[in-house]
Design a protein around this motif. Structure first.
Motif, PDB file in Angstrom:
ATOM      1  N   LEU A  91       0.852  -1.179   0.000  1.00 39.51           N
ATOM      2  CA  LEU A  91       0.000   0.000   0.000  1.00 39.51           C
ATOM      3  C   LEU A  91       0.892   1.234   0.000  1.00 39.51           C
ATOM      4  CD1 LEU A  91      -2.893   0.988   0.135  1.00 39.51           C
ATOM      5  CD2 LEU A  91      -2.773   0.892   2.614  1.00 39.51           C
ATOM      6  N   ASN A  92       0.653   2.113  -0.957  1.00 42.72           N
ATOM      7  CA  ASN A  92       1.410   3.365  -1.030  1.00 42.72           C
ATOM      8  C   ASN A  92       0.554   4.516  -0.527  1.00 42.72           C
ATOM      9  OD1 ASN A  92       3.287   1.769  -2.249  1.00 42.72           O
ATOM     10  ND2 ASN A  92       3.490   3.006  -4.099  1.00 42.72           N
ATOM     11  N   LEU A  93       1.111   5.318   0.368  1.00 41.22           N
ATOM     12  CA  LEU A  93       0.430   6.532   0.846  1.00 41.22           C
ATOM     13  C   LEU A  93       1.325   7.715   0.490  1.00 41.22           C
ATOM     14  CD1 LEU A  93      -0.044   4.116   3.225  1.00 41.22           C
ATOM     15  CD2 LEU A  93      -1.557   5.919   4.051  1.00 41.22           C
ATOM     16  N   ARG A  94       0.829   8.534  -0.413  1.00 37.51           N
ATOM     17  CA  ARG A  94       1.627   9.664  -0.902  1.00 37.51           C
ATOM     18  C   ARG A  94       1.037  10.972  -0.382  1.00 37.51           C
ATOM     19  NH1 ARG A  94       3.182  10.287  -7.181  1.00 37.51           N
ATOM     20  NH2 ARG A  94       3.779   8.147  -6.780  1.00 37.51           N
ATOM     21  N   TYR A  95       1.795  11.611   0.502  1.00 35.49           N
ATOM     22  CA  TYR A  95       1.399  12.918   1.049  1.00 35.49           C
ATOM     23  C   TYR A  95       2.072  13.973   0.177  1.00 35.49           C
ATOM     24  CZ  TYR A  95       0.035  10.180   5.137  1.00 35.49           C
ATOM     25  OH  TYR A  95      -0.559   9.259   5.964  1.00 35.49           O
ATOM     26  N   HIS A  96       1.295  14.841  -0.474  1.00 34.44           N
ATOM     27  CA  HIS A  96       1.908  15.744  -1.447  1.00 34.44           C
ATOM     28  C   HIS A  96       1.126  17.035  -1.609  1.00 34.44           C
ATOM     29  CE1 HIS A  96      -1.131  13.510  -3.795  1.00 34.44           C
ATOM     30  NE2 HIS A  96      -1.210  14.603  -4.532  1.00 34.44           N
ATOM     31  N   LEU A  97       1.750  17.962  -2.307  1.00 37.59           N
ATOM     32  CA  LEU A  97       1.060  19.193  -2.688  1.00 37.59           C
ATOM     33  C   LEU A  97       1.277  19.427  -4.179  1.00 37.59           C
ATOM     34  CD1 LEU A  97       3.435  21.612  -3.105  1.00 37.59           C
ATOM     35  CD2 LEU A  97       3.454  21.472  -0.631  1.00 37.59           C
ATOM     36  N   HIS A  98       0.428  20.281  -4.740  1.00 34.00           N
ATOM     37  CA  HIS A  98       0.537  20.622  -6.159  1.00 34.00           C
ATOM     38  C   HIS A  98       1.368  21.884  -6.271  1.00 34.00           C
ATOM     39  CE1 HIS A  98      -2.521  17.671  -7.404  1.00 34.00           C
ATOM     40  NE2 HIS A  98      -2.987  17.887  -6.193  1.00 34.00           N
ATOM     41  N   ASP A  99       2.363  21.841  -7.112  1.00 34.84           N
ATOM     42  CA  ASP A  99       3.299  22.958  -7.202  1.00 34.84           C
ATOM     43  C   ASP A  99       3.766  23.094  -8.643  1.00 34.84           C
ATOM     44  OD1 ASP A  99       6.121  23.858  -5.012  1.00 34.84           O
ATOM     45  OD2 ASP A  99       4.916  25.022  -6.434  1.00 34.84           O
ATOM     46  N   THR A 100       4.528  24.139  -8.919  1.00 37.96           N
ATOM     47  CA  THR A 100       5.084  24.331 -10.265  1.00 37.96           C
ATOM     48  C   THR A 100       6.509  23.815 -10.275  1.00 37.96           C
ATOM     49  OG1 THR A 100       3.730  26.295 -10.543  1.00 37.96           O
ATOM     50  CG2 THR A 100       5.553  26.004 -12.091  1.00 37.96           C
ATOM     51  N   MET A 101       6.787  22.931 -11.236  1.00 42.42           N
ATOM     52  CA  MET A 101       8.114  22.330 -11.299  1.00 42.42           C
ATOM     53  C   MET A 101       9.143  23.331 -11.795  1.00 42.42           C
ATOM     54  SD  MET A 101       6.884  18.682 -12.886  1.00 42.42           S
ATOM     55  CE  MET A 101       8.472  17.905 -12.837  1.00 42.42           C
ATOM     56  N   PRO A 102      10.423  23.038 -11.639  1.00 41.85           N
ATOM     57  CA  PRO A 102      11.465  23.951 -12.144  1.00 41.85           C
ATOM     58  C   PRO A 102      11.329  24.231 -13.637  1.00 41.85           C
ATOM     59  CG  PRO A 102      12.440  22.338 -10.677  1.00 41.85           C
ATOM     60  CD  PRO A 102      11.002  21.952 -10.841  1.00 41.85           C
ATOM     61  N   ASN A 103      10.721  23.294 -14.394  1.00 44.95           N
ATOM     62  CA  ASN A 103      10.557  23.532 -15.842  1.00 44.95           C
ATOM     63  C   ASN A 103       9.309  24.343 -16.160  1.00 44.95           C
ATOM     64  OD1 ASN A 103       8.457  21.759 -15.458  1.00 44.95           O
ATOM     65  ND2 ASN A 103       9.384  20.063 -16.581  1.00 44.95           N
ATOM     66  N   GLY A 104       8.600  24.793 -15.114  1.00 39.34           N
ATOM     67  CA  GLY A 104       7.429  25.639 -15.313  1.00 39.34           C
ATOM     68  C   GLY A 104       6.125  24.889 -15.449  1.00 39.34           C
ATOM     69  N   LYS A 105       6.196  23.563 -15.471  1.00 41.45           N
ATOM     70  CA  LYS A 105       4.965  22.788 -15.646  1.00 41.45           C
ATOM     71  C   LYS A 105       4.380  22.414 -14.290  1.00 41.45           C
ATOM     72  CE  LYS A 105       6.125  20.957 -20.124  1.00 41.45           C
ATOM     73  NZ  LYS A 105       6.420  19.817 -20.954  1.00 41.45           N
ATOM     74  N   PRO A 106       3.062  22.208 -14.227  1.00 40.84           N
ATOM     75  CA  PRO A 106       2.464  21.791 -12.950  1.00 40.84           C
ATOM     76  C   PRO A 106       2.903  20.387 -12.586  1.00 40.84           C
ATOM     77  CG  PRO A 106       0.815  21.780 -14.705  1.00 40.84           C
ATOM     78  CD  PRO A 106       2.050  22.347 -15.302  1.00 40.84           C
ATOM     79  N   GLY A 107       3.114  20.162 -11.289  1.00 38.85           N
ATOM     80  CA  GLY A 107       3.532  18.845 -10.827  1.00 38.85           C
ATOM     81  C   GLY A 107       3.149  18.645  -9.385  1.00 38.85           C
ATOM     82  N   GLU A 108       3.575  17.494  -8.839  1.00 32.57           N
ATOM     83  CA  GLU A 108       3.294  17.183  -7.446  1.00 32.57           C
ATOM     84  C   GLU A 108       4.605  16.812  -6.768  1.00 32.57           C
ATOM     85  OE1 GLU A 108      -1.032  15.091  -8.499  1.00 32.57           O
ATOM     86  OE2 GLU A 108       0.567  13.928  -7.566  1.00 32.57           O
ATOM     87  N   ARG A 109       4.747  17.255  -5.516  1.00 33.42           N
ATOM     88  CA  ARG A 109       5.922  16.825  -4.745  1.00 33.42           C
ATOM     89  C   ARG A 109       5.517  16.521  -3.316  1.00 33.42           C
ATOM     90  NH1 ARG A 109       8.175  21.031  -1.628  1.00 33.42           N
ATOM     91  NH2 ARG A 109       7.232  23.074  -2.097  1.00 33.42           N
ATOM     92  N   GLY A 110       6.247  15.585  -2.714  1.00 34.52           N
ATOM     93  CA  GLY A 110       5.888  15.225  -1.347  1.00 34.52           C
ATOM     94  C   GLY A 110       6.653  14.022  -0.868  1.00 34.52           C
ATOM     95  N   VAL A 111       6.005  13.223  -0.035  1.00 35.11           N
ATOM     96  CA  VAL A 111       6.614  12.049   0.593  1.00 35.11           C
ATOM     97  C   VAL A 111       5.691  10.863   0.371  1.00 35.11           C
ATOM     98  CG1 VAL A 111       7.444  11.024   2.741  1.00 35.11           C
ATOM     99  CG2 VAL A 111       7.643  13.493   2.384  1.00 35.11           C
ATOM    100  N   GLU A 112       6.266   9.746  -0.053  1.00 35.45           N
ATOM    101  CA  GLU A 112       5.472   8.535  -0.253  1.00 35.45           C
ATOM    102  C   GLU A 112       5.974   7.441   0.677  1.00 35.45           C
ATOM    103  OE1 GLU A 112       3.895   6.962  -4.204  1.00 35.45           O
ATOM    104  OE2 GLU A 112       5.575   5.611  -3.849  1.00 35.45           O
ATOM    105  N   PHE A 113       5.035   6.845   1.412  1.00 39.88           N
ATOM    106  CA  PHE A 113       5.351   5.703   2.271  1.00 39.88           C
ATOM    107  C   PHE A 113       4.829   4.434   1.607  1.00 39.88           C
ATOM    108  CE2 PHE A 113       6.735   8.109   5.889  1.00 39.88           C
ATOM    109  CZ  PHE A 113       5.984   9.273   5.888  1.00 39.88           C
ATOM    110  N   GLU A 114       5.673   3.412   1.598  1.00 42.61           N
ATOM    111  CA  GLU A 114       5.235   2.104   1.102  1.00 42.61           C
ATOM    112  C   GLU A 114       5.130   1.196   2.323  1.00 42.61           C
ATOM    113  OE1 GLU A 114       7.340   0.263  -2.390  1.00 42.61           O
ATOM    114  OE2 GLU A 114       7.800  -1.236  -0.860  1.00 42.61           O
ATOM    115  N   VAL A 115       3.928   0.645   2.564  1.00 41.47           N
ATOM    116  CA  VAL A 115       3.732  -0.171   3.765  1.00 41.47           C
ATOM    117  C   VAL A 115       3.169  -1.536   3.384  1.00 41.47           C
ATOM    118  CG1 VAL A 115       3.330   1.844   5.216  1.00 41.47           C
ATOM    119  CG2 VAL A 115       1.397   0.673   4.194  1.00 41.47           C
ATOM    120  N   ASP A 116       3.370  -2.484   4.312  1.00 37.55           N
ATOM    121  CA  ASP A 116       2.757  -3.796   4.179  1.00 37.55           C
ATOM    122  C   ASP A 116       1.434  -3.726   4.936  1.00 37.55           C
ATOM    123  OD1 ASP A 116       3.823  -7.206   5.005  1.00 37.55           O
ATOM    124  OD2 ASP A 116       1.900  -6.395   4.384  1.00 37.55           O
TER     125      ASP A 116
END
Lengths: 535, 103, 95
Positions: A91-116
């Motif tokens: 199970l992957n739980l990705r905590y993230h926000l929507h932001d603008t990437m260095p190349n100017g395009k919209p993207g997501e960045r954050g932390v993803e936990f992989e759990v059993d």
């Protein structure tokens, strides 16, 4: 079927042939990888199983795990939490926000936990932008390599999607022109003149396979083009006209589940209660959860399920995140049902073939194999008809190289995955390298072996051997044995292993069969012995 | 709905087998070069072939009219795969019959 | 000095028409569709239907530009489609 003037028929046949021969090699790659990707989930479960099966994507304990992991990330990443099943039931739980990437395009960045999800023990933590997290993700690497090759041929965005969109278009044009030029399409559906002239045999094999595969070819070409063009061409163009170029605003209009903004702190309602409600309402198992604005009064929880029963279009169940009450059942796009939403919704089951589990996937694989066969036999037919010209003889060699070398390279890629699973190099990268190395080796073989039939048999034989070796490689690098997998209820491991062994033997048998049927008297000069028989 | 899909596939599949086995063009091709033309089955009459052709589509049309799109897609995929298989099987069996009668 | 005979240019003109022109026209028709198609209850139909239909649009413009024997007429048709949809888009952006 359709009577056209001869000049039109000639023009259409030229379009059919040239679109096929110019783009057919790349289209063949897309089709073959697509066929394999139908079973992406099973492939990932085979390559990276956990020691036990997980019956549900989101078992009891998901609510507590979500809250506990939320305390381990920067609160800015509480903007959105995506939860989904990964390889082997992880199970992957990705905590993230929507932001603008260095190349100017919209993207997501954050932390993803992989759990059993059986023990809720963390297996891995990944940080960064989407692409960086994907690079760090190992368990789903085998299918990710296939899907990446299928969706964008490993060409950087947005060009990769555009190229595969053009290939889908070429397939549609080939199908449409094929219908128009084939005046006796229905009468020829069962006509295979296999015992006569080799060229006639090749023509009939191509035409019969193409005719029967027409409905599927049109569906897959159309839906595939849609998926490729939608994000590379369609959405940017529509955003330019309707939202002044703001793609984020367009996407928000299409997909948003947001409520009126209220940043006051408020605890999230119990996710497991909402999951139980979805199971009761939709009679299907949830497979994706998205929590927006975790910890705020305007939190929403959106839950998707596998397609229930005999439905084809998915719904999203949107819940008030603070009370757990259902707000609405939302179509794939927009907030109320619409023709546009239904059309987009149906694209997914039509393309992926996953609407009826194993049954539909098996049919889609069979028809996808037929589409690859049509593509390959068409190119072989075209080059065979023009073999008096040196350029087309060379092209015939290239077609053999790609046609029989691609499966070999695809089968060899997972060897690198298993061998370098614990390295820091991304799983897709190691498979890319293995794929390219084997492709280069196959190119040397294709250059060295003059006889095309022998080339076909050598490449098929190598593919067979590597298929047989893949289960051995998997087990030798620490993979689950059949007994352990079966007792743990992980059916994918032995089933995929057996399928690989079966395909391996089929390849070896096919590679040997032609040798026994080398013509003694019926066929003729040496030129015939260089022709490549279709698979 | 699984049962309906399987039933539709069975009906269409049976008709496709009949159409393939007694397809006039395929039978003419298989008799080409063979010494014993009498061994081949007679082709289906045109009216029967047309009726079988439409009837083979009928189960799918029924599923579509009933709005059972899930079952319709399964039926469509299955019968195209079955049809191709019949064509290949009939084609290769015609070759072996032709070779045996020539020898 | 002689001008190049027209028939030498025809393959190039046809190639440009079948290639980039058919793509641009299909894209303009798609984008123009967002302006005139009804929104529907969910207010997404005009945004989504053109994108869904884009593969068919490009297939149609591609095949038409291949098959119309009269090059001038094909250019005229593509030009008219472009002009109409470009005007629709411009009008929408300005209002």
């Amino acid at each position: 079927m359709i009577k056209l003037p001869q000049s039109d028929t000639k023009a259409l046949l030229a379009i059919h042939g040239w679109s096929g021969v110019l783009l057919g090699l790349l289209l063949y790659v897309v089709i073959c990888t697509g066929v394999a990707a139908v079973f992406a989930e099973e492939i990932n479960d085979w390559a990276s199983p956990l020691p036990h099966a997980n019956a549900h994507a989101f078992p009891a304990g998901i609510d507590a795990a979500t809250r506990r992991l939320a305390t381990q990330v920067d609160p800015q990443f509480h903007e959105e939490i995506a939860m989904f099943r990964s390889a082997g039931g992880r199970l992957n739980l990705r905590y993230h926000l929507h932001d603008t990437m260095p190349n100017g395009k919209p993207g997501e960045r954050g932390v993803e936990f992989e759990v059993d999800p059986a023990t809720w023990q963390p297996l891995a933590t990944r940080k960064g932008w989407d692409d960086e997290i994907a690079d760090q993700t190992k368990p789903s690497g085998v299918a990710a390599f296939l899907i990446n090759l299928h969706v964008r041929l490993h060409i950087p965005e947005p060009w990769g999607l555009f190229v595969t969109g053009v290939l889908g278009l070429a397939m549609m044009i080939a199908a449409v022109t094929g219908i128009l030029v084939h005046r006796h399409l229905l009468a020829d559906l069962f006509t295979l003149r296999l015992g006569r002239d080799a060229l006639l045999k090749r023509r009939d094999l191509h035409v019969v396979a193409g005719s029967w595969n027409l409905p599927f070819a049109l569906i897959l070409a159309f839906t595939g083009s849609f998926f490729s063009f939608a994000s590379s061409v369609g959405l940017p163009a529509i955003a330019m006209v309707t939202f002044g170029g703001d793609q984020a605003a367009l996407i928000d209009t299409l997909y948003s589940t947001a409520r009126p903004e209220n940043k006051a702190p408020a605890p999230l309602a119990n996710i497991e209660a909402m999951l139980a409600d979805v199971r009761h309402r939709n009679h299907a198992e949830p497979n994706y959860i998205s929590v927006s604005h975790y910890g705020r009064a305007d939190a929403t929880v959106s839950i998707n399920t596998v397609l229930p029963g005999d439905e084809l279009v998915y719904s999203t169940f949107v819940y008030d995140g603070t009370t757990g009450a259902l707000i609405r059942e939302q179509p794939p796009l927009g907030k109320v049902p619409s023709m546009g939403a239904s059309l987009v919704g149906i694209m997914y089951p039509l393309h992926f073939g996953n609407f009826a589990g194993l049954a539909s996937k098996t049919v889609w694989v069979a028809l996808g194999t037929a589409a690859a066969y049509v593509s390959l036999t068409g190119m072989l037919l075209w080059t065979r008809r023009r073999e008096e010209q040196l350029a087309w003889r060379r092209m015939s060699r290239v077609v053999h190289y790609v046609g029989y070398g691609l499966p070999l390279a695809l089968v060899c890629a997972p060897y690198a995955f298993f061998a370098l699973r614990s390295s820091d190099v991304p799983a897709i990268t190691v498979q890319d390298i293995a794929f390219l190395v084997v492709s280069a080796a196959a190119a040397v073989i294709a250059f060295a072996i003059q006889d095309l039939d022998r080339l076909r048999r050598v490449l098929l034989g190598c593919t067979g051997v590597m298929l047989l070796g893949l289960p051995v490689m998997r087990i030798a690098t620490g993979g689950l044995g059949w007994a352990d997998a079966w007792s743990a209820g992980i059916g994918a491991v032995p089933v995929v292993d057996i399928a690989l062994l079966a395909f391996g033997f089929i390849c070896l048998w096919t590679a040997r069969a032609r040798q026994a049927r080398v013509p003694a008297a019926a066929e003729g000069p040496a030129a015939i012995s260089t022709e490549a028989h279709s698979a | 709905m699984t049962v309906a899909a399987l039933l539709a596939i069975a009906v269409s599949g049976a008709l496709l087998v009949a159409l393939g086995a007694r397809d006039p063009k395929r039978l003419r091709s298989s008799r080409h070069g063979a010494n014993d033309a009498r061994a081949a089955s007679p082709p289906l009459p045109s009216a029967v072939r047309q009726a079988f052709g439409w009837l083979s589509l009928a189960p799918g049309i029924v599923l579509a009219l009933l709005g059972e799109w899930w079952a319709f897609l399964i039926w469509l995929g299955a019968i195209t795969a079955i049809g191709w298989t019949i064509a290949i099987t009939a084609g290769y069996s015609s070759v072996s019959v032709s070779h045996r009668s020539r020898s | 000095m002689n001008a190049a005979p027209p028939h030498r240019l025809r393959p190039w003109l046809r190639g440009v028409l079948v290639g980039p022109v058919s793509l641009i026209v299909a894209s303009l028709v798609m984008a123009g569709g967002a302006v005139w198609l009804p929104e529907g209850d969910a207010k997404v139909n005009n945004l989504v239907l053109p994108v869904v239909l884009f593969p068919l649009l490009w297939t149609a413009t591609f095949l038409y530009t291949c098959l119309d024997k009269k090059l001038a007429r094909a250019y005229a048709v593509m030009g008219a489609l472009s002009a109409v949809n470009a005007a629709l888009i411009a009008w929408h952006l300005m209002t």
